[in-house]
Design a protein around this motif. Sequence first.
Motif, mmCIF file in Angstrom:
data_model
loop_
_atom_site.group_PDB
_atom_site.id
_atom_site.type_symbol
_atom_site.label_atom_id
_atom_site.label_comp_id
_atom_site.label_asym_id
_atom_site.label_seq_id
_atom_site.Cartn_x
_atom_site.Cartn_y
_atom_site.Cartn_z
ATOM 1 N N GLY A 7 0.801 -1.207 0.000
ATOM 2 C CA GLY A 7 0.000 0.000 0.000
ATOM 3 C C GLY A 7 0.835 1.257 0.000
ATOM 4 O O GLY A 7 0.451 2.260 0.580
ATOM 5 N N GLY A 8 1.992 1.223 -0.651
ATOM 6 C CA GLY A 8 2.833 2.400 -0.732
ATOM 7 C C GLY A 8 3.727 2.610 0.468
ATOM 8 O O GLY A 8 4.534 3.511 0.493
ATOM 9 N N VAL A 9 3.602 1.780 1.493
ATOM 10 C CA VAL A 9 4.417 1.928 2.686
ATOM 11 C C VAL A 9 5.568 0.933 2.606
ATOM 12 O O VAL A 9 5.371 -0.238 2.323
ATOM 13 N N VAL A 10 6.764 1.399 2.848
ATOM 14 C CA VAL A 10 7.921 0.517 2.870
ATOM 15 C C VAL A 10 8.504 0.558 4.278
ATOM 16 O O VAL A 10 8.805 1.619 4.801
ATOM 17 N N ALA A 11 8.630 -0.591 4.867
ATOM 18 C CA ALA A 11 9.204 -0.681 6.206
ATOM 19 C C ALA A 11 10.517 -1.439 6.118
ATOM 20 O O ALA A 11 10.624 -2.412 5.390
ATOM 21 N N GLU A 12 11.504 -0.997 6.852
ATOM 22 C CA GLU A 12 12.786 -1.694 6.897
ATOM 23 C C GLU A 12 12.729 -2.756 7.982
ATOM 24 O O GLU A 12 12.739 -2.441 9.167
ATOM 25 N N LEU A 13 12.666 -3.986 7.576
ATOM 26 C CA LEU A 13 12.746 -5.085 8.520
ATOM 27 C C LEU A 13 14.204 -5.244 8.945
ATOM 28 O O LEU A 13 15.101 -4.879 8.203
ATOM 29 N N THR A 14 14.422 -5.783 10.116
ATOM 30 C CA THR A 14 15.779 -5.821 10.677
ATOM 31 C C THR A 14 16.498 -7.146 10.445
ATOM 32 O O THR A 14 17.487 -7.432 11.119
ATOM 33 N N TYR A 15 16.026 -7.937 9.497
ATOM 34 C CA TYR A 15 16.627 -9.236 9.212
ATOM 35 C C TYR A 15 16.346 -9.579 7.743
ATOM 36 O O TYR A 15 15.354 -9.122 7.175
ATOM 37 N N PRO A 16 17.180 -10.389 7.102
ATOM 38 C CA PRO A 16 16.996 -10.657 5.671
ATOM 39 C C PRO A 16 16.134 -11.873 5.318
ATOM 40 O O PRO A 16 15.655 -11.968 4.194
#
Length: 176
Positions: A7-16
Motif C-alpha cells: 500500500g505504498g508503505v515501505v518498512a525496513e525489517l531488521t533481518y533478511p
Amino acid sequence: MSSLARGGVVAELTYPEVGRTRHGPLPGGYHHLRHRSALPAGCFDAAAEAVLSWRLHRAAGVRMRTAAARATEGVRVSAGLGLGPARIWGPCQVIWSEESPTLAGFGYGTLPGHPERGEEAFVVGREDDGTAWFEVRAFSLPDRWFARAGGPAVRAVQHTYAWWLGRTLRRLCASR
C-alpha cells in the motif's frame, strides 16, 4: 535488511530471511522456537479468529498498538510486554497471513526499535480428523543491549510466552 512494500508503505525489517516462519526451514544463526499446543475439539474457527483479530494476544495480557482490526500483510503492530514504565514495546510488521479451512495465522517481522531481530508466527491448524492445534514458531537474536544482557533468560521468557499463548487460546476456546 529487507524491505516489504504494501500500500505504498515501505518498512525496513531488521533481518533478511523474510517469510521463513511460513515456509521454513527456520534459518541458521538464530535462536529457534517451536511450541505446539493441542486445542479443544471443534474450536478451529474460534481459535483462528482469536489469532487473526489480536484477541489472543490481548487476552494473554499483551498490549497491541495497531490501527488494523486483523493481522493482514503490511499491517504494523507494536506489542507491549511488561507493566507501566517498565513496558517494553516491540514494533513489527505483518509479513504474511493466511486464512483457509485448515490453516489460519500470521507472521510478523521486527522493525527498528524492537529488542530482538527476526520473525515470529502464530498459527492454528485443523487436521483431517478435526483435531486442532496452535503453534508459535520463531527465529530471533537480541538486537538491543538489554536483550543481549538477558542472555538465556530472554529465551526462557520467549518459551514461557509461547506456552502462555497456547494456554490462553485453550481458555478462549473453552469459553466460546
